[in-house]
Design a protein around this motif. Structure first.
Motif, PDB file in Angstrom:
ATOM      1  N   LYS A 158     -52.514 -90.909 -10.742  1.00 27.60           N
ATOM      2  CA  LYS A 158     -53.979 -90.947 -10.799  1.00 27.60           C
ATOM      3  C   LYS A 158     -54.631 -90.893  -9.414  1.00 27.60           C
ATOM      4  CE  LYS A 158     -57.959 -92.027 -12.918  1.00 27.60           C
ATOM      5  NZ  LYS A 158     -58.690 -91.069 -13.677  1.00 27.60           N
ATOM      6  N   LEU A 159     -54.030 -91.573  -8.435  1.00 26.36           N
ATOM      7  CA  LEU A 159     -54.687 -91.715  -7.142  1.00 26.36           C
ATOM      8  C   LEU A 159     -54.098 -90.821  -6.049  1.00 26.36           C
ATOM      9  CD1 LEU A 159     -54.947 -95.612  -7.119  1.00 26.36           C
ATOM     10  CD2 LEU A 159     -56.757 -93.982  -7.676  1.00 26.36           C
ATOM     11  N   VAL A 160     -52.812 -90.925  -5.817  1.00 28.91           N
ATOM     12  CA  VAL A 160     -52.184 -90.272  -4.666  1.00 28.91           C
ATOM     13  C   VAL A 160     -52.125 -88.764  -4.832  1.00 28.91           C
ATOM     14  CG1 VAL A 160     -50.122 -90.188  -3.207  1.00 28.91           C
ATOM     15  CG2 VAL A 160     -50.821 -92.354  -4.253  1.00 28.91           C
ATOM     16  N   LYS A 161     -51.626 -88.312  -5.958  1.00 32.15           N
ATOM     17  CA  LYS A 161     -51.443 -86.875  -6.173  1.00 32.15           C
ATOM     18  C   LYS A 161     -52.751 -86.094  -6.091  1.00 32.15           C
ATOM     19  CE  LYS A 161     -49.084 -85.495  -9.714  1.00 32.15           C
ATOM     20  NZ  LYS A 161     -48.295 -85.360 -10.956  1.00 32.15           N
ATOM     21  N   ASN A 162     -53.837 -86.721  -6.465  1.00 32.11           N
ATOM     22  CA  ASN A 162     -55.119 -86.023  -6.544  1.00 32.11           C
ATOM     23  C   ASN A 162     -55.968 -86.135  -5.285  1.00 32.11           C
ATOM     24  OD1 ASN A 162     -54.680 -85.161  -9.240  1.00 32.11           O
ATOM     25  ND2 ASN A 162     -55.200 -87.214  -9.958  1.00 32.11           N
ATOM     26  N   ASP A 163     -55.487 -86.822  -4.275  1.00 35.72           N
ATOM     27  CA  ASP A 163     -56.277 -86.991  -3.048  1.00 35.72           C
ATOM     28  C   ASP A 163     -55.937 -85.861  -2.086  1.00 35.72           C
ATOM     29  OD1 ASP A 163     -57.135 -88.019  -0.345  1.00 35.72           O
ATOM     30  OD2 ASP A 163     -57.720 -89.733  -1.579  1.00 35.72           O
ATOM     31  N   SER A 164     -56.936 -85.131  -1.652  1.00 40.26           N
ATOM     32  CA  SER A 164     -56.696 -83.958  -0.793  1.00 40.26           C
ATOM     33  C   SER A 164     -56.320 -84.339   0.639  1.00 40.26           C
ATOM     34  CB  SER A 164     -57.936 -83.062  -0.770  1.00 40.26           C
ATOM     35  OG  SER A 164     -59.031 -83.750  -0.190  1.00 40.26           O
ATOM     36  N   ILE A 165     -56.623 -85.558   1.055  1.00 41.63           N
ATOM     37  CA  ILE A 165     -56.344 -85.984   2.426  1.00 41.63           C
ATOM     38  C   ILE A 165     -55.201 -86.989   2.474  1.00 41.63           C
ATOM     39  CG2 ILE A 165     -57.294 -87.136   4.464  1.00 41.63           C
ATOM     40  CD1 ILE A 165     -60.067 -86.183   3.525  1.00 41.63           C
ATOM     41  N   ARG A 166     -55.261 -88.012   1.666  1.00 41.78           N
ATOM     42  CA  ARG A 166     -54.289 -89.106   1.688  1.00 41.78           C
ATOM     43  C   ARG A 166     -53.344 -88.997   0.485  1.00 41.78           C
ATOM     44  NH1 ARG A 166     -54.954 -89.802   6.760  1.00 41.78           N
ATOM     45  NH2 ARG A 166     -56.904 -90.785   7.369  1.00 41.78           N
ATOM     46  N   ASN A 167     -52.595 -87.910   0.427  1.00 48.77           N
ATOM     47  CA  ASN A 167     -51.693 -87.672  -0.706  1.00 48.77           C
ATOM     48  C   ASN A 167     -50.254 -88.066  -0.338  1.00 48.77           C
ATOM     49  OD1 ASN A 167     -51.258 -85.637   1.083  1.00 48.77           O
ATOM     50  ND2 ASN A 167     -51.712 -83.973  -0.327  1.00 48.77           N
ATOM     51  N   PHE A 168     -50.104 -89.279   0.210  1.00 45.15           N
ATOM     52  CA  PHE A 168     -48.793 -89.797   0.596  1.00 45.15           C
ATOM     53  C   PHE A 168     -48.784 -91.309   0.400  1.00 45.15           C
ATOM     54  CE2 PHE A 168     -51.478 -89.745   4.354  1.00 45.15           C
ATOM     55  CZ  PHE A 168     -51.335 -91.035   4.856  1.00 45.15           C
ATOM     56  N   THR A 169     -47.585 -91.879   0.429  1.00 44.15           N
ATOM     57  CA  THR A 169     -47.443 -93.329   0.370  1.00 44.15           C
ATOM     58  C   THR A 169     -46.678 -93.796   1.605  1.00 44.15           C
ATOM     59  OG1 THR A 169     -45.392 -93.211  -0.896  1.00 44.15           O
ATOM     60  CG2 THR A 169     -47.453 -93.375  -2.154  1.00 44.15           C
ATOM     61  N   HIS A 170     -46.778 -95.074   1.864  1.00 41.13           N
ATOM     62  CA  HIS A 170     -46.057 -95.686   2.987  1.00 41.13           C
ATOM     63  C   HIS A 170     -45.585 -97.062   2.540  1.00 41.13           C
ATOM     64  CE1 HIS A 170     -44.988 -96.758   7.080  1.00 41.13           C
ATOM     65  NE2 HIS A 170     -45.721 -97.859   6.972  1.00 41.13           N
ATOM     66  N   LYS A 171     -44.272 -97.239   2.470  1.00 48.08           N
ATOM     67  CA  LYS A 171     -43.666 -98.525   2.103  1.00 48.08           C
ATOM     68  C   LYS A 171     -44.241 -99.078   0.797  1.00 48.08           C
ATOM     69  CE  LYS A 171     -42.250 -99.725   6.731  1.00 48.08           C
ATOM     70  NZ  LYS A 171     -42.156-100.733   7.751  1.00 48.08           N
ATOM     71  N   GLY A 172     -44.361 -98.213  -0.198  1.00 47.95           N
ATOM     72  CA  GLY A 172     -44.834 -98.635  -1.514  1.00 47.95           C
ATOM     73  C   GLY A 172     -46.332 -98.801  -1.636  1.00 47.95           C
ATOM     74  N   LEU A 173     -47.063 -98.405  -0.610  1.00 51.00           N
ATOM     75  CA  LEU A 173     -48.521 -98.501  -0.626  1.00 51.00           C
ATOM     76  C   LEU A 173     -49.160 -97.127  -0.494  1.00 51.00           C
ATOM     77  CD1 LEU A 173     -49.074-101.457   1.866  1.00 51.00           C
ATOM     78  CD2 LEU A 173     -49.163-101.568  -0.624  1.00 51.00           C
ATOM     79  N   TRP A 174     -50.341 -97.010  -1.039  1.00 50.48           N
ATOM     80  CA  TRP A 174     -51.177 -95.835  -0.785  1.00 50.48           C
ATOM     81  C   TRP A 174     -52.197 -96.251   0.263  1.00 50.48           C
ATOM     82  CZ3 TRP A 174     -56.129 -94.386  -3.658  1.00 50.48           C
ATOM     83  CH2 TRP A 174     -56.598 -93.129  -3.242  1.00 50.48           C
ATOM     84  N   PRO A 175     -51.942 -95.882   1.533  1.00 49.76           N
ATOM     85  CA  PRO A 175     -52.922 -96.206   2.574  1.00 49.76           C
ATOM     86  C   PRO A 175     -54.037 -95.172   2.529  1.00 49.76           C
ATOM     87  CG  PRO A 175     -51.027 -95.134   3.546  1.00 49.76           C
ATOM     88  CD  PRO A 175     -50.778 -95.214   2.075  1.00 49.76           C
ATOM     89  N   SER A 176     -54.966 -95.392   1.654  1.00 47.61           N
ATOM     90  CA  SER A 176     -55.930 -94.345   1.321  1.00 47.61           C
ATOM     91  C   SER A 176     -57.033 -94.177   2.344  1.00 47.61           C
ATOM     92  CB  SER A 176     -56.529 -94.627  -0.048  1.00 47.61           C
ATOM     93  OG  SER A 176     -57.222 -95.849  -0.042  1.00 47.61           O
ATOM     94  N   SER A 177     -57.050 -95.028   3.343  1.00 46.68           N
ATOM     95  CA  SER A 177     -58.000 -94.910   4.429  1.00 46.68           C
ATOM     96  C   SER A 177     -59.414 -94.780   3.883  1.00 46.68           C
ATOM     97  CB  SER A 177     -57.618 -93.737   5.334  1.00 46.68           C
ATOM     98  OG  SER A 177     -58.361 -93.738   6.515  1.00 46.68           O
ATOM     99  N   SER A 178     -60.187 -93.896   4.458  1.00 48.72           N
ATOM    100  CA  SER A 178     -61.579 -93.773   4.034  1.00 48.72           C
ATOM    101  C   SER A 178     -61.832 -92.503   3.240  1.00 48.72           C
ATOM    102  CB  SER A 178     -62.501 -93.833   5.256  1.00 48.72           C
ATOM    103  OG  SER A 178     -62.126 -92.844   6.179  1.00 48.72           O
ATOM    104  N   SER A 179     -60.783 -91.882   2.714  1.00 42.71           N
ATOM    105  CA  SER A 179     -60.998 -90.702   1.874  1.00 42.71           C
ATOM    106  C   SER A 179     -61.756 -91.117   0.623  1.00 42.71           C
ATOM    107  CB  SER A 179     -59.655 -90.061   1.495  1.00 42.71           C
ATOM    108  OG  SER A 179     -58.906 -90.930   0.682  1.00 42.71           O
ATOM    109  N   ASP A 180     -62.542 -90.215   0.076  1.00 39.95           N
ATOM    110  CA  ASP A 180     -63.332 -90.572  -1.114  1.00 39.95           C
ATOM    111  C   ASP A 180     -63.195 -89.537  -2.230  1.00 39.95           C
ATOM    112  OD1 ASP A 180     -64.790 -88.501  -0.032  1.00 39.95           O
ATOM    113  OD2 ASP A 180     -66.682 -89.596   0.045  1.00 39.95           O
TER     114      ASP A 180
END
Length: 160
Positions: free
Chosen positions: A91-113
């Protein structure tokens, strides 16, 4: 006075966001220190929040004794780290055009919207004042812990 090689080498603990994270392809100031053969323990990550940065440093400094200096590179407010499971990834990671990655089990989604979930979170739930207050309290805690263990600490503001 001559210092032995062992006495002259510092072990530096670093945490920050992508501006300093050394395990990426981009250049960073931490990589410059590594090129100079300075022993670095880098516990930061790409696009991570101040909460991630400070929690990691507090935990590491509390648990370890082999630290000669701490460098905390803070990032901006309004960053969100979300624990990821399969449903959240889809739902979240795959669909984000900027933050489409994870780090140590987290989605560091930063300020992408890109995500409606994040838009709703920032509209209805997030409190910038509480975020800032939590950051200040964690900075104080880290500073006190370093002082108690006689470890010099340097704070750097990356983003604002």
């Amino acid at each position: 006075m001559n210092l032995t090689e062992q006495e002259s080498v510092l072990t530096i603990l670093v945490s920050g966001c992508g501006l300093s994270w050394s395990k990426q392809n981009k250049p960073s100031w931490v990589k410059v220190l590594q090129l100079c053969k300075v022993p670095i323990t880098d516990i930061g990550g790409p696009a991570v929040s101040n909460e991630y940065i400070l929690n990691g440093l507090i935990k590491y400094v509390h648990e370890q004794d082999n630290i000669d200096h701490v460098i905390c590179q803070l990032t901006g407010t309004d960053k969100l780290d979300i624990e990821i499971n399969e449903e959240r990834y889809d739902k979240l990671v795959k669909n984000d055009s900027i933050r489409n990655f994870t780090h140590k089990g987290l989605w560091p989604s930063s300020s992408s919207d890109d995500s409606q979930v994040k838009k709703d979170y920032y509209k209805w739930i997030y409190s910038r004042n509480i975020d800032i207050e939590n950051t200040i309290i964690k900075i104080f805690t880290l500073n006190e812990l370093c002082n108690k263990k006689h470890i010099p600490i340097t704070f750097i503001q990356g983003y604002h």
